[in-house]
Design a protein around this motif. Structure first.
Motif, PDB file in Angstrom:
ATOM      1  N   TYR B  77       0.822  -1.208   0.000  1.00  0.00           N
ATOM      2  CA  TYR B  77       0.000   0.000   0.000  1.00  0.00           C
ATOM      3  C   TYR B  77       0.861   1.265   0.000  1.00  0.00           C
ATOM      4  N   PHE B  78       1.896   1.270   0.862  1.00  0.00           N
ATOM      5  CA  PHE B  78       2.768   2.452   0.924  1.00  0.00           C
ATOM      6  C   PHE B  78       3.984   2.305   0.035  1.00  0.00           C
ATOM      7  N   GLY B  79       4.457   1.068  -0.092  1.00  0.00           N
ATOM      8  CA  GLY B  79       5.703   0.813  -0.800  1.00  0.00           C
ATOM      9  C   GLY B  79       5.576   0.984  -2.298  1.00  0.00           C
ATOM     10  N   LEU B  80       4.551   0.374  -2.895  1.00  0.00           N
ATOM     11  CA  LEU B  80       4.423   0.427  -4.342  1.00  0.00           C
ATOM     12  C   LEU B  80       4.354   1.866  -4.875  1.00  0.00           C
ATOM     13  N   PRO B  81       3.459   2.751  -4.296  1.00  0.00           N
ATOM     14  CA  PRO B  81       3.431   4.135  -4.805  1.00  0.00           C
ATOM     15  C   PRO B  81       4.785   4.833  -4.661  1.00  0.00           C
ATOM     16  N   SER B  82       5.489   4.553  -3.548  1.00  0.00           N
ATOM     17  CA  SER B  82       6.778   5.228  -3.359  1.00  0.00           C
ATOM     18  C   SER B  82       7.820   4.717  -4.343  1.00  0.00           C
ATOM     19  N   LEU B  83       7.588   3.530  -4.883  1.00  0.00           N
ATOM     20  CA  LEU B  83       8.476   3.011  -5.924  1.00  0.00           C
ATOM     21  C   LEU B  83       8.024   3.487  -7.309  1.00  0.00           C
ATOM     22  N   GLY B  84       6.964   4.329  -7.297  1.00  0.00           N
ATOM     23  CA  GLY B  84       6.503   4.883  -8.570  1.00  0.00           C
ATOM     24  C   GLY B  84       5.480   4.021  -9.278  1.00  0.00           C
ATOM     25  N   VAL B  85       4.871   3.081  -8.551  1.00  0.00           N
ATOM     26  CA  VAL B  85       3.816   2.263  -9.165  1.00  0.00           C
ATOM     27  C   VAL B  85       2.477   2.681  -8.566  1.00  0.00           C
ATOM     28  N   PRO B  86       1.684   3.463  -9.311  1.00  0.00           N
ATOM     29  CA  PRO B  86       0.403   3.894  -8.761  1.00  0.00           C
ATOM     30  C   PRO B  86      -0.632   2.764  -8.849  1.00  0.00           C
ATOM     31  N   VAL B  87      -1.188   2.385  -7.704  1.00  0.00           N
ATOM     32  CA  VAL B  87      -2.216   1.330  -7.718  1.00  0.00           C
ATOM     33  C   VAL B  87      -3.382   1.747  -6.833  1.00  0.00           C
ATOM     34  N   SER B  88      -4.587   1.288  -7.196  1.00  0.00           N
ATOM     35  CA  SER B  88      -5.768   1.626  -6.397  1.00  0.00           C
ATOM     36  C   SER B  88      -5.804   0.756  -5.141  1.00  0.00           C
ATOM     37  N   GLU B  89      -6.606   1.183  -4.142  1.00  0.00           N
ATOM     38  CA  GLU B  89      -6.728   0.401  -2.903  1.00  0.00           C
ATOM     39  C   GLU B  89      -7.235  -1.002  -3.208  1.00  0.00           C
ATOM     40  N   THR B  90      -8.232  -1.073  -4.098  1.00  0.00           N
ATOM     41  CA  THR B  90      -8.804  -2.390  -4.416  1.00  0.00           C
ATOM     42  C   THR B  90      -7.732  -3.311  -4.981  1.00  0.00           C
ATOM     43  N   THR B  91      -6.938  -2.783  -5.920  1.00  0.00           N
ATOM     44  CA  THR B  91      -5.883  -3.606  -6.516  1.00  0.00           C
ATOM     45  C   THR B  91      -4.905  -4.073  -5.445  1.00  0.00           C
ATOM     46  N   VAL B  92      -4.490  -3.131  -4.580  1.00  0.00           N
ATOM     47  CA  VAL B  92      -3.557  -3.500  -3.506  1.00  0.00           C
ATOM     48  C   VAL B  92      -4.157  -4.594  -2.633  1.00  0.00           C
ATOM     49  N   GLY B  93      -5.453  -4.419  -2.295  1.00  0.00           N
ATOM     50  CA  GLY B  93      -6.120  -5.394  -1.429  1.00  0.00           C
ATOM     51  C   GLY B  93      -6.120  -6.778  -2.036  1.00  0.00           C
ATOM     52  N   ILE B  94      -6.549  -6.858  -3.298  1.00  0.00           N
ATOM     53  CA  ILE B  94      -6.623  -8.170  -3.956  1.00  0.00           C
ATOM     54  C   ILE B  94      -5.220  -8.757  -4.138  1.00  0.00           C
ATOM     55  N   LEU B  95      -4.269  -7.879  -4.478  1.00  0.00           N
ATOM     56  CA  LEU B  95      -2.887  -8.322  -4.683  1.00  0.00           C
ATOM     57  C   LEU B  95      -2.317  -8.920  -3.384  1.00  0.00           C
ATOM     58  N   ALA B  96      -2.579  -8.228  -2.268  1.00  0.00           N
ATOM     59  CA  ALA B  96      -2.055  -8.714  -0.984  1.00  0.00           C
ATOM     60  C   ALA B  96      -2.635 -10.084  -0.644  1.00  0.00           C
ATOM     61  N   LEU B  97      -3.963 -10.222  -0.813  1.00  0.00           N
ATOM     62  CA  LEU B  97      -4.588 -11.516  -0.518  1.00  0.00           C
ATOM     63  C   LEU B  97      -4.049 -12.600  -1.443  1.00  0.00           C
ATOM     64  N   THR B  98      -3.891 -12.237  -2.729  1.00  0.00           N
ATOM     65  CA  THR B  98      -3.402 -13.200  -3.723  1.00  0.00           C
ATOM     66  C   THR B  98      -2.004 -13.683  -3.379  1.00  0.00           C
ATOM     67  N   LEU B  99      -1.102 -12.719  -3.138  1.00  0.00           N
ATOM     68  CA  LEU B  99       0.296 -13.092  -2.880  1.00  0.00           C
ATOM     69  C   LEU B  99       0.432 -13.859  -1.574  1.00  0.00           C
ATOM     70  N   ASN B 100      -0.320 -13.399  -0.551  1.00  0.00           N
ATOM     71  CA  ASN B 100      -0.224 -14.069   0.738  1.00  0.00           C
ATOM     72  C   ASN B 100      -0.757 -15.492   0.659  1.00  0.00           C
ATOM     73  N   SER B 101      -1.989 -15.623   0.180  1.00  0.00           N
ATOM     74  CA  SER B 101      -2.616 -16.932   0.138  1.00  0.00           C
ATOM     75  C   SER B 101      -1.943 -17.843  -0.890  1.00  0.00           C
ATOM     76  N   GLY B 102      -1.404 -17.231  -1.946  1.00  0.00           N
ATOM     77  CA  GLY B 102      -0.737 -18.014  -3.000  1.00  0.00           C
ATOM     78  C   GLY B 102       0.403 -18.854  -2.454  1.00  0.00           C
ATOM     79  N   ALA B 103       1.149 -18.301  -1.500  1.00  0.00           N
ATOM     80  CA  ALA B 103       2.277 -19.046  -0.926  1.00  0.00           C
ATOM     81  C   ALA B 103       1.771 -20.279  -0.177  1.00  0.00           C
ATOM     82  N   TYR B 104       0.657 -20.105   0.579  1.00  0.00           N
ATOM     83  CA  TYR B 104       0.105 -21.249   1.301  1.00  0.00           C
ATOM     84  C   TYR B 104      -0.478 -22.268   0.327  1.00  0.00           C
ATOM     85  N   MET B 105      -1.147 -21.758  -0.716  1.00  0.00           N
ATOM     86  CA  MET B 105      -1.718 -22.664  -1.726  1.00  0.00           C
ATOM     87  C   MET B 105      -0.608 -23.498  -2.374  1.00  0.00           C
TER      88      MET B 105
END
Lengths: 242, 222
Positions: B77-105
């Motif tokens: 949420y804070f890191g991506l924009p500061s790296l110059g990647v603008p993303v919406s809250e929804t995208t960040v939310g889904i991305l976080a769930l995807t990446l987190n759960s993906g490792a367990y999957m």
């Protein structure tokens, strides 16, 4: 058909095959016996390269098994392998177990493969078990499905790795019966087993292995009546007295 | 205690809860779909013999499993924009769930694949089946049955984890509770309603898990 030329194999530091020299002719039935850990299972597992060898040459059906460039799937299709633990596919029926390789490897049309599968399963006495899953079959029946699975590929060689060792005593004979019939038909077979009655009856030659070496190999009459080596005599006295 | 419980205010906020329930459902569904895709890919890489595929997957799985989801969420949420990647809250939310759960999957799928007895693989090898044929005909059909119950378990975890998305001001069930609390000062009503709705999602997924376990038993006994 099968020729071992000074074959060596190591598992790490453990020298499990020490210079095996052996020729098995087409149509021959060879029984291999020996104490556990003597390398007899490893010996037959090298024939279809389930275990690679480190030194020497191994020629099977004119193909160099020791050569990494040899297309193994092609050779393996010609060699049936029967395991001690049956290793059937639990999510498939008996018929599906035996038709999988003909359909996938031989590219046989499904109907043709099923006709073949039914015929071979009938031959091993399981015509009424086509649509049963392995878990619904007894050990002896599972092992007969496993033999049928090998036969459906019309193999040139059948290898048996202690095929009756995991079976209850009353089921051993139904499996041996199928193997006897196969031997009578002239199949080239190598059988690792302690069933000495079977060896006497159907083997052309019996081999004794110990500590990774082929100690003795002779026709059964000779092998049982006049064993040449002390180790063979000792082994036979241990397994034949009970 | 219950006499002081204000059901009227819950009724009043029901439309908000409805929208937020749907939001939780779709964020979780998107995260679940994403994590299945990522999990399959990461697992395939993880079991590969090639170091160039194996190691990145191992690092991804280990680093996700060893850090809190909240930290991962804030990083995105804070890191991506500061790296110059603008993303919406929804995208960040889904991305976080995807990446987190993906490792367990990925680990669940790997467990399923490795639970297929090695003897069966040897039998298939001996019959001349290629690697892909073995995967398709022997390993995957059994792995699917074996992994379904733990995957549904992971789906339940994912739904509950989606509550953290309230912290990046996404509208979802926990956020609905926060809104009711801050507008009417009724935290009990607010969060109990959220909890009740999570419970209802949980029971649906649990029923699916029970059903899939029964299916699994059938699979192995015919």
């Amino acid at each position: 058909m099968i020729e071992f030329r000074d074959v060596h194999k190591w598992f790490g530091d453990l020298h499990v095959l020490k210079g095996i020299r052996l020729r098995v002719a087409a149509g021959e039935v060879l029984v291999v016996c020996g104490p556990s850990g003597s390398g007899k299972s490893t010996l037959i597992r090298t024939i279809n390269r389930l275990e690679p060898i480190q030194k020497g040459e191994l020629i099977v059906d004119g193909m160099k098994v020791h050569d990494p460039r040899t297309p193994m799937t092609k050779l393996r299709a010609e060699i049936g392998f029967v395991f001690q633990q049956f290793n059937l596919y639990p999510h498939m029926t008996a018929l599906e177990n035996v038709t999988l390789a003909p359909i996938k490897v031989r590219r046989m049309p499904r109907r043709e493969a099923e006709a073949l599968g039914k015929e071979v399963l009938a031959k091993v006495g399981l015509a009424d078990k086509l649509h049963q899953y392995p878990a619904q079959l007894s050990g002896g029946q599972q092992q007969r499905v496993a033999i049928a699975r090998g036969l459906c590929m019309h193999p040139k060689i059948m290898l048996f790795d202690e095929p009756t060792s995991a079976l209850d005593p009353e089921m051993i004979n139904e499996v041996l019966e199928v193997m006897r019939a196969l031997a009578r038909e002239g199949m080239t077979m190598i059988v690792v087993t302690h069933e000495m009655g079977f060896a006497r009856e159907v083997a052309h030659r019996v081999a004794f292995m110990d500590y990774g070496e082929l100690i003795e190999i002779a026709p059964p009459e000779e092998f049982f009546a006049r064993p040449q080596s002390e180790r063979t005599r000792l082994f036979l006295s241990k397994i034949l007295t009970h | 205690m219950l006499e002081t419980f204000n059901f009227r205010v819950i009724l009043e906020y029901l439309p908000l809860y409805g929208t937020c329930l749907l939001a939780t459902l779709w964020l979780s569904a998107a995260g679940l779909a994403g994590s299945l895709a990522v999990g399959c890919a990461a697992c395939a890489m993880r079991i590969s013999r090639f170091p160039a595929l194996h190691w990145p997957a191992a690092v991804y799985i280990e680093s996700i499993r060893s850090t809190p989801l909240l930290a991962q969420l804030y990083f995105l949420y804070f890191g991506l924009p500061s790296l110059g990647v603008p993303v919406s809250e929804t995208t960040v939310g889904i991305l976080a769930l995807t990446l987190n759960s993906g490792a367990y999957m990925a680990e669940i799928i790997r467990g399923g694949i490795q639970s297929v007895a090695p003897g069966q693989i040897e039998a298939a090898v001996s019959s001349g089946l290629s690697y892909l044929q073995r995967m398709r005909s022997i390993v995957l059909p059994q792995a699917v049955g074996i992994t379904l119950p733990p995957m549904l378990g992971q789906a339940i975890v994912l739904v509950k984890d989606s509550a953290l998305l309230s912290l990046i001001s996404l509208m979802e069930l926990t956020r609905a509770g926060q809104i009711l609390t801050s507008e009417r000062f009724m935290p009990a009503e607010g969060f109990l309603t959220s909890a009740a709705l999570y419970l209802s999602i949980y029971y649906v997924l649990k029923a699916l898990t029970v059903w899939s376990r029964k299916r699994l038993i059938h699979l192995h006994t015919g």
